[in-house]
Design a protein around this motif. Structure first.
Motif, PDB file in Angstrom:
ATOM      1  N   LEU A  31     -39.841  26.401  33.419  1.00  0.00           N
ATOM      2  CA  LEU A  31     -41.037  26.430  32.571  1.00  0.00           C
ATOM      3  C   LEU A  31     -42.005  27.503  33.043  1.00  0.00           C
ATOM      4  O   LEU A  31     -42.569  28.262  32.250  1.00  0.00           O
ATOM      5  N   MET A  32     -42.180  27.584  34.372  1.00  0.00           N
ATOM      6  CA  MET A  32     -43.128  28.560  34.902  1.00  0.00           C
ATOM      7  C   MET A  32     -42.656  29.979  34.607  1.00  0.00           C
ATOM      8  O   MET A  32     -43.457  30.855  34.270  1.00  0.00           O
ATOM      9  N   SER A  33     -41.351  30.189  34.725  1.00  0.00           N
ATOM     10  CA  SER A  33     -40.843  31.529  34.430  1.00  0.00           C
ATOM     11  C   SER A  33     -41.101  31.878  32.960  1.00  0.00           C
ATOM     12  O   SER A  33     -41.417  33.022  32.624  1.00  0.00           O
TER      13      SER A  33
ATOM     14  N   ALA C  26     -52.053  45.142  39.577  1.00  0.00           N
ATOM     15  CA  ALA C  26     -50.655  45.158  39.156  1.00  0.00           C
ATOM     16  C   ALA C  26     -49.752  44.880  40.339  1.00  0.00           C
ATOM     17  O   ALA C  26     -48.792  44.111  40.242  1.00  0.00           O
ATOM     18  N   ALA C  27     -50.095  45.494  41.471  1.00  0.00           N
ATOM     19  CA  ALA C  27     -49.262  45.264  42.652  1.00  0.00           C
ATOM     20  C   ALA C  27     -49.290  43.800  43.035  1.00  0.00           C
ATOM     21  O   ALA C  27     -48.240  43.185  43.284  1.00  0.00           O
ATOM     22  N   VAL C  28     -50.490  43.226  43.035  1.00  0.00           N
ATOM     23  CA  VAL C  28     -50.599  41.794  43.366  1.00  0.00           C
ATOM     24  C   VAL C  28     -49.751  40.975  42.407  1.00  0.00           C
ATOM     25  O   VAL C  28     -48.973  40.087  42.808  1.00  0.00           O
ATOM     26  N   ALA C  29     -49.871  41.302  41.115  1.00  0.00           N
ATOM     27  CA  ALA C  29     -49.163  40.518  40.110  1.00  0.00           C
ATOM     28  C   ALA C  29     -47.662  40.597  40.324  1.00  0.00           C
ATOM     29  O   ALA C  29     -46.966  39.586  40.325  1.00  0.00           O
ATOM     30  N   VAL C  30     -47.173  41.806  40.542  1.00  0.00           N
ATOM     31  CA  VAL C  30     -45.723  41.965  40.660  1.00  0.00           C
ATOM     32  C   VAL C  30     -45.211  41.263  41.917  1.00  0.00           C
ATOM     33  O   VAL C  30     -44.215  40.529  41.876  1.00  0.00           O
ATOM     34  N   VAL C  31     -45.945  41.468  43.023  1.00  0.00           N
ATOM     35  CA  VAL C  31     -45.497  40.825  44.263  1.00  0.00           C
ATOM     36  C   VAL C  31     -45.515  39.313  44.101  1.00  0.00           C
ATOM     37  O   VAL C  31     -44.534  38.623  44.438  1.00  0.00           O
ATOM     38  N   ALA C  32     -46.605  38.791  43.546  1.00  0.00           N
ATOM     39  CA  ALA C  32     -46.692  37.340  43.398  1.00  0.00           C
ATOM     40  C   ALA C  32     -45.610  36.826  42.466  1.00  0.00           C
ATOM     41  O   ALA C  32     -45.009  35.770  42.707  1.00  0.00           O
ATOM     42  N   ALA C  33     -45.327  37.593  41.417  1.00  0.00           N
ATOM     43  CA  ALA C  33     -44.302  37.149  40.478  1.00  0.00           C
ATOM     44  C   ALA C  33     -42.947  37.116  41.164  1.00  0.00           C
ATOM     45  O   ALA C  33     -42.168  36.168  40.994  1.00  0.00           O
ATOM     46  N   ALA C  45     -44.320  28.084  44.461  1.00  0.00           N
ATOM     47  CA  ALA C  45     -44.030  28.858  43.261  1.00  0.00           C
ATOM     48  C   ALA C  45     -45.165  28.719  42.264  1.00  0.00           C
ATOM     49  O   ALA C  45     -45.625  29.703  41.675  1.00  0.00           O
ATOM     50  N   SER C  46     -45.685  27.491  42.075  1.00  0.00           N
ATOM     51  CA  SER C  46     -46.776  27.341  41.107  1.00  0.00           C
ATOM     52  C   SER C  46     -48.020  28.076  41.571  1.00  0.00           C
ATOM     53  O   SER C  46     -48.752  28.635  40.751  1.00  0.00           O
ATOM     54  N   LEU C  47     -48.251  28.079  42.885  1.00  0.00           N
ATOM     55  CA  LEU C  47     -49.441  28.786  43.355  1.00  0.00           C
ATOM     56  C   LEU C  47     -49.285  30.291  43.176  1.00  0.00           C
ATOM     57  O   LEU C  47     -50.252  30.984  42.820  1.00  0.00           O
ATOM     58  N   TYR C  48     -48.060  30.784  43.359  1.00  0.00           N
ATOM     59  CA  TYR C  48     -47.850  32.206  43.103  1.00  0.00           C
ATOM     60  C   TYR C  48     -48.063  32.516  41.627  1.00  0.00           C
ATOM     61  O   TYR C  48     -48.667  33.523  41.258  1.00  0.00           O
ATOM     62  N   LEU C  49     -47.581  31.615  40.788  1.00  0.00           N
ATOM     63  CA  LEU C  49     -47.803  31.825  39.347  1.00  0.00           C
ATOM     64  C   LEU C  49     -49.299  31.886  39.047  1.00  0.00           C
ATOM     65  O   LEU C  49     -49.758  32.682  38.234  1.00  0.00           O
ATOM     66  N   LEU C  50     -50.034  31.038  39.770  1.00  0.00           N
ATOM     67  CA  LEU C  50     -51.484  31.036  39.622  1.00  0.00           C
ATOM     68  C   LEU C  50     -52.059  32.415  39.908  1.00  0.00           C
ATOM     69  O   LEU C  50     -52.905  32.920  39.156  1.00  0.00           O
TER      70      LEU C  50
END
Lengths: 99, 772, 178, 365
Positions: A31-33, C26-33, C45-50
């Motif tokens: 879901l998160m993906s 962008a760098a933060v986003a890509v690394v976190a993703a 994983a959810s915190l990284y998505l955050l």
């Protein structure tokens, strides 16, 4: 600023999201993906909106956010249901559709 | 626009401009009853009666004003010729039939309901009186202007009132019957646990119905349409504690939803077809002028027909209507006989050009509407024979009569259809309220066989009014039903000497059959209820005045309303003033229809009345009634308490699997057949059919069967086994092994599907990018 | 502060500031993703998505879509992520590494994602290689967004509200214990 | 006005942001938590540190700062350590949009109040993080309870604010302040139109929802001592506990600031006072309205308000926080199901009706 820098960011996030969907077993992680994929799309929408100086992009991004909220609500309900029935949210085990 | 009729009506226009008051009063009463009803001495009934009385007075005043205006322009027909104003041709009054009869145009008052968009020059708020007497030919230019103006506006929706003959007629009917039902109800539901709630819903219903009647746009029509549906739902389920009642309410609601889908789709089609307009006026005018293609209109009309079928109880969506009798009887009289169920008929009339052009009514021989109407009136009539519940007889009779109206409209007999709506409202309300009175006397039972019989001695007033209603329904002269029924039959254009809009032979036969059947089943109902010996347990009694007075009033109306539309010849024969002839036609037929059914285009004509047809139809009804009467008389002679023959022929012929579950019940079948065979008409027919079936048809079938069996043997032996099977087996095993191959693909794993999806998408995109 | 970023970012002279901000984000986003799809703890994983979602919100600010940014924070961070964390915790997420979160054959996913990425980037490069954003950018006003939603997009908007209602009922029905 | 460079302004704003969060937090802790509750319980409270115990807070901070910062062995260390900062981050983001004067605000967002509502929900994530990472059943239950409660009461909070937004016609907090300042009640504008008068229902809902958002008694199930020890804070000690502690009081203050801005006229003072006090008259344009420029609708107000405004806000904030703590020290705790029922079946319907009525009245008047 180039338009492409936003689009590239979106493309990268999209692909990471796809990778997540394809490799994750855990329902919540899938879901998160998917959320990640939707966000990538949103970046595109907003970027093109800003590029064309038109509000439609932003409006559609808002719509996508709302749809994502609905999707997460239902998706999470399904995940919880699966958890309740199988004590696991492993999507790999939810393969009753197997041919 | 400078029109004579407009000047004439200007003095009286207050009533037209404030027609919104008529639905507003009951709506206000609904709110008041909901909020304060329980605290009042009469639990809210007094508010409802007061509001509906006020609405009734307004409606009557409006009706008289309207009639006066029509009369005035009728008198001026000599002067009313083509005028030229500012170089623009404007026709004051519309001349349609050969003597130059005058039609009134609708008076539309609209205010903006809501609008969207930032255009500052939006339509001006307030009333915009569209003139009287919309010109017959000249609408092209004026409308181009209005359309152009409308283009500038952002999206906006108007709400308004549409006063013309048709709506005025309905205003009168609805408020009149609603008022009587209110009064009647104070006695009938006295002491009910949801008394206040009941009156609130009656008020809301009245308001919604009037709102719908006055609607000037299709959107408003839909809103009103749905609102009356909700009220109907609430009132059918008034005693929802019993499962049957809540089931009936649900059934009514759900069945109506089926039609509503048609309504929404149809209205949407019309909205786009008419250049994004909800205005009924625009839609009608464009339909008339041919601005909307016939195919579009046909589809729209078919969709709307579905709505009519559900709301007005046409076959095959009629099933909810008899079940709706689970509601209180006054509700059945008001909603499920006189007003709400005719909403479909009303809508056909309101959008008549759409149906007229869409179904190609002019000059045809049969069309969907006429066919459905015919089927309904015969089917409903047949079902009325087998009911033992008095209200259900009346309900199926209502279905049948609604079919009659639709039939009339489907044959192009516009006035006849609406006139029947008008007369039917009175006598059917009278009959329903009479049934309620009977049940009031028999301790809330409607079972004619178990609890009634011989009631004429106990309740003379109810009996008398019920008889008048029955006679009116059966179409006996000179009561109301006679005139309207006759006009419909004439409108078929089949009988020699009547002209009409085509030759509708099959609908005509249906109509004649129904005329006979109506008399027959009503005779049965009357006999079972009022004649013979009393079969119930406790002593019945006449109802109190609050019940009988409305009955008497309605019976009186059932006698007189038919005279509103007497044919010319009849009026001349009686040496009455000529304005008594076809008065209803003059008053009600709207200009919207008149413009499109102009004499020049030779599309729409009024049929000519025929004395011989009237005599034959009446004779048929009398004959059918007499046969049934005779049957029961003989039965009575055998056993005073019997209600049917015990060993009828029909129990042996399961022929009538014709369409309704009730007929599958042996008991009812038996009764129907005994009734018909005692009448001596169907018995030989059925026997003949049986004989034909056994000897001729079966012979043919057997022959075919034997032949095909031998051919089949041959084919099986030589072709199938040898050639076909070989091929089949080969392909089967091929498919099987390929399937094994593919089986691996369908793993049930979402991931695998997703991988394939994204992979395929990638490949496709790559192909598009690099190869194209 | 953020509006200063916005103002400077959208002016001619401030382009480079906005660019720097963008690349950091962008760098933060890509690394976190990336961390999100590879970590072996669900809550992490959810915190990284955050983090990714916040970065996307920041991107909206750079693009002048203030309202979309605020909505992103309100809906995604305030509602969706809380819901997800809720779900994660209700399904007994372990503390520490979990072993069974991924399929064995990650290379298939990686292959597909990389191929998809390559195709997309190529087409983007071909399509918008040197297209620049308009120099004179005005932040899109909330009022204008509202006007747009309630005039041009009124029908989708209404449809969306029905969808949300349906989702609400659906979620309740699915998750209900009976 | 003194023109500052971008970096100077930024640093100044950062400093002031700390001041605006920490000073009022300390003040309210001293005033209400130490003294007021003591008086309400018929005791004196801290008396030793400083005159009448006024320096007690310093002692407390010192005490907490020197305690050991324990991380439970099975806890998720990073998340455990990060969560107090997430909570505090939400507080700091909230204060950004609060206007303290015509120019004395950190950021003048067009969507100010919407932004505030958005970032206020970030603290939930911090709480959930703390609850999960502590590896303790009490903490997890507390975290889940807190999240459920905060989500449930976020809705009436936002809906209560919508009434104000409709009446002011803007999401911008500066606009809302000016709408109250310039407003009139039936043509009488001597005290402006503080929305507490016209939006009283919204104000009450706002107060209740804030009480719940802050998990103050009677809505303190997430940290209920008698049931969950301290809920999501059970395992925390030392400096991190202090952060949660500051966060709790600072957030209460920020919500009170927001409440003052939305319902009590913000930093402005009643117009008739401005006529009396010399030097406070605003610059008016031709139409008699206050000058506005650069998206700041209050640009024409007297610059003195940049000094007076924060004080006015402080007073209004103290009044509102007084109510919050008064209720906190007075009422017993709800039950969990009562709490949810109260939010969904009472507050939300009322606030929806409030919105509808406000909308209708806005169109009518």
């Amino acid at each position: 600023m180039f338009l492409n820098q936003f689009l590239f960011l979106a493309a990268i996030l999209f692909c990471i999201g796809v990778y997540g969907v394809l490799t994750r077993k855990n329902g919540v992680l899938v879901l998160m993906s998917i959320e990640l994929i939707l966000n990538a799309v949103n970046i595109n929408l907003v970027a093109f909106g800003a590029f064309h100086q038109h509000l439609s992009g932003q409006v559609f991004a808002l719509f996508v956010i709302a749809v994502a909220a609905a999707e997460v609500g239902v998706g999470l309900a399904i995940v919880l249901l699966i958890y309740r029935n199988r004590r696991s949210i492993n999507v790999a085990e939810a393969n009753i559709l197997k041919g | 626009m400078f029109l004579l009729a407009a000047e004439e009506a200007a003095a009286n226009s207050w009533l037209y401009d404030n027609a919104w008051l008529i639905p507003a009063l009951p709506a206000l009463s609904f709110l008041l009853i909901i909020f304060f009803g329980k605290r009042l001495p009469n639990k809210g009934a007094e508010i409802g009666i007061a509001a509906v009385s006020a609405a009734f007075i307004l409606a009557v005043l409006t009706t008289f004003t309207w009639m006066g205006d029509i009369r005035a322009s009728f008198d001026k027909k000599e002067e009313a010729q083509v005028l030229t104003v500012d170089g623009e041709e404007a026709i004051a009054v519309v001349l349609t039939a050969e003597e130059g009869e005058v039609r009134g145009a609708p008076i539309i008052n609209e205010v903006e309901w809501f609008g969207i968009g930032t255009d500052a020059n939006r339509t001006t708020l307030g009333t915009e009186a569209n003139g009287h007497g919309q010109p017959a030919g000249g609408e092209g230019e004026t409308h181009a202007d209005e359309e152009g103006h409308a283009e500038e506006k952002a999206f906006s929706i108007s709400i308004g009132t549409w006063v013309d003959g048709q709506s005025v007629m309905m205003l009168f009917v609805v408020t009149f019957i609603s008022l009587l039902v209110h009064i009647y109800s104070t006695e009938y539901v006295k002491g009910d646990r949801r008394y206040t709630h009941y009156f609130a819903f009656l008020s809301l219903f009245t308001a919604s119905m009037l709102f719908m009647v006055l609607s000037s746009s299709t959107l408003q029509l839909i809103v009103g349409w749905e609102l009356v549906g909700v009220c109907s739902f609430g009132l059918i389920g008034h005693w929802w504690e019993e499962k049957d009642n809540s089931d009936a309410a649900l059934k009514a609601f759900l069945t109506n939803r089926v039609g509503d889908i048609g309504l929404l789709i149809g209205m949407t089609i019309l909205y786009f077809a008419a250049g994004q307009s909800f205005s009924i006026k625009t839609i009608n005018e464009m339909a008339v002028a041919g601005d909307i293609s016939k195919g579009t209109l046909q589809i729209a009309a078919l969709c709307l027909m579905a709505a009519v079928m559900s709301k007005s109880g046409q076959f095959i969506l009629h099933t909810w209507l008899p079940d709706a009798m689970a509601g209180p009887t006054p509700v059945s009289a008001l909603i499920h006989a006189a007003t709400m169920v005719v909403a479909g008929v009303y809508m056909i009339g309101r959008l008549y050009p759409v149906f007229f052009v869409g179904f190609g009514i002019a000059g045809g021989t049969i069309n969907v509407m006429a066919f459905i109407g015919g089927l309904t009136c015969v089917g409903g009539g047949l079902l009325a024979f087998v009911q033992r519940d008095l209200k259900k007889v009346l309900a199926y009779s209502t279905v049948s009569q609604l079919g009659y109206m639709v039939l009339a409209l489907g044959m192009g007999a516009y006035t006849a259809g609406l006139f029947h709506l008008f007369t039917h409202a009175f006598f059917k309300a009278c009959l329903f309220l009479g049934a309620g009175s009977v049940s009031h006397a028999c301790h809330h039972s409607f079972d004619m066989k178990a609890d009634m019989g011989g009631l004429r001695k106990y309740m003379p007033t109810t009996f008398a009014t019920f008889m008048i209603g029955t006679a009116a329904l059966a179409g006996l002269p000179p009561l109301a039903g006679f005139w309207s029924k006759d006009e419909i039959l004439v409108g078929a254009g089949v009988w020699p000497g009547t002209e009409g809009n085509g030759t509708y032979t099959i609908p005509f036969i249906f109509g004649m059959l129904t005329a006979a059947m109506t008399a027959a089943y009503m005779t049965r109902a009357v006999w079972l209820t009022f004649f013979g010996d009393y079969r119930g347990h406790e002593e019945p009694h006449e109802s109190p005045p609050r019940i009988t007075v409305p009955l008497v009033i309605l019976a009186f109306m059932a006698v007189v309303v038919g005279f509103f539309n007497m044919p010319k010849q009849f009026v001349e024969a009686l040496r009455l003033p000529s304005r008594f002839a076809l008065a209803f036609e003059h008053w009600v037929e709207p200009a919207g229809v008149a413009t499109f059914v102009s004499k020049e285009a030779n599309k729409f004509t009024h049929a000519k009345p025929s004395l011989s047809l009237a005599v034959v139809a009446t004779g048929l009804a009398l004959g059918a009634g007499f046969l049934v009467w005779n049957y029961y008389k003989r039965l009575y002679a055998m056993d005073p308490k019997a209600t049917e023959y015990t060993n009828g022929l029909a129990s042996r012929i399961p022929l009538l699997a014709t369409g309704h579950k009730v007929l599958e019940n042996k008991y009812y079948l038996d009764h129907l057949y005994t009734g018909v065979i005692a009448g001596g008409t169907k018995g030989p027919l059925a026997r003949a059919a049986n004989w034909t079936n056994q000897n001729i048809l079966d012979g043919v079938v057997n022959l075919v069967g034997v032949t095909s069996v031998s051919i089949g043997r041959f084919v099986y032996r030589y072709i199938d086994q040898g050639v076909v099977d070989g091929a089949v087996n080969a392909s089967g095993s091929a498919a099987s092994s390929f399937g094994q191959l593919l089986r691996g693909m369908q793993s049930g794993q979402v991931r695998q599907y997703a991988t394939l999806l994204f992979g395929a998408a990638t490949v496709m995109v790559a192909v598009f990018i690099f190869a194209v | 502060m953020m509006n200063l970023v916005l103002q400077t970012a959208l002016s001619d002279t401030g382009n480079w500031i906005a660019n720097i901000f963008f690349y950091i984000i962008a760098a933060v986003a890509v690394v976190a993703a990336l961390k999100m799809v590879t970590t072996n703890n669900v809550v992490h994983a959810s915190l990284y998505l955050l983090v990714v979602l916040s970065a996307v919100a920041a991107t909206y600010v750079i693009l002048g879509a203030e309202f979309a940014a605020a909505t992103q924070v309100l809906v995604y961070l305030g509602a969706i992520m809380v819901l997800l964390l809720f779900g994660v915790m209700l399904t007994r997420a372990k503390i520490g590494a979990e072993t069974d979160l991924d399929y064995d054959q990650r290379w298939i996913g990686a292959l597909v994602a990389t191929a998809l990425g390559a195709v997309m980037m190529y087409s983007l490069w071909e399509g918008f290689g040197d297209v620049t954003m308009p120099a004179e950018q005005v932040p899109q006003r909330t009022e204008a967004v509202a006007d747009e939603i309630f005039s041009t997009y009124i029908v989708p908007f209404e449809a969306l509200s029905v969808l949300l209602l349906a989702a609400l009922i659906g979620a309740v029905v699915v998750a209900r214990r009976d | 006005m003194i023109e500052l460079a971008y970096w100077q302004e930024t640093i100044l704003k950062l400093v002031f942001a700390f001041v605006a969060v920490l000073i009022p937090a300390g003040l309210t802790v001293n005033l209400y938590l130490f003294k007021m509750v003591s008086f309400m319980q018929s005791r004196l409270g801290p008396m030793e540190a400083g005159p009448f115990g006024s320096l007690q807070l310093v002692a407390e901070v010192g005490k907490w700062a020197q305690k050991e910062d324990i991380v439970p062995r099975r806890a998720d260390e990073f998340v455990y350590k990060a969560s107090p900062y997430v909570v505090l981050l939400s507080t700091f983001l909230l204060v950004l949009v609060v206007p303290f004067g015509p120019d004395a605000m950190f950021a003048n967002f067009g969507t100010g109040i919407f932004f505030a509502m958005a970032v206020s929900s970030v603290s939930v994530i911090g709480i959930l993080m703390a609850g999960w990472a502590s590896a303790s059943k009490y903490s997890l239950l507390g975290g889940l309870r807190a999240a459920g409660q905060l989500i449930a009461y976020e809705l009436p909070l936002v809906l209560a604010v919508v009434g104000v937004v409709i009446q002011a016609g803007s999401l911008n907090l500066q606009d809302i302040v000016m709408a109250q300042h310039n407003g009139e009640i039936f043509g009488w504008g001597a005290i402006g139109n503080p929305f507490i008068l016209t939006q009283f229902v919204g104000f009450m809902i706002f107060l209740i929802a804030v009480q719940a958002e802050l998990t103050q008694t009677p809505f303190d199930m997430p940290i209920a001592e008698s049931e969950l020890v301290s809920g999501y804070m059970t395992e925390y000690s030392g400096f991190r506990f202090l952060l949660f502690f500051i966060g709790e009081f600072a957030t209460a203050n920020i919500f009170a600031f927001l409440g003052a801005t939305l319902f009590l006229g913000g930093w402005s003072i009643p117009p008739f006072l401005m006529d009396i006090i010399p030097g406070l008259a605003p610059e008016l344009d031709a139409t008699g309205a206050v000058l506005s420029e650069g998206g700041n609708s209050a640009a024409g107000m007297s610059p003195w308000f940049n000094l007076i405004g924060p004080l006015v806000m402080l007073v209004k904030m103290l009044a509102l926080t007084f109510i919050v703590y008064w209720v906190r020290f007075t009422y017993p705790r709800f039950r969990e199901d009562q709490l949810q029922k109260f939010a969904w079946k009472v507050l939300i319907p009322i606030s929806l009706v409030n919105i509808a009525v406000t909308g209708v009245l806005k169109v009518v008047f």
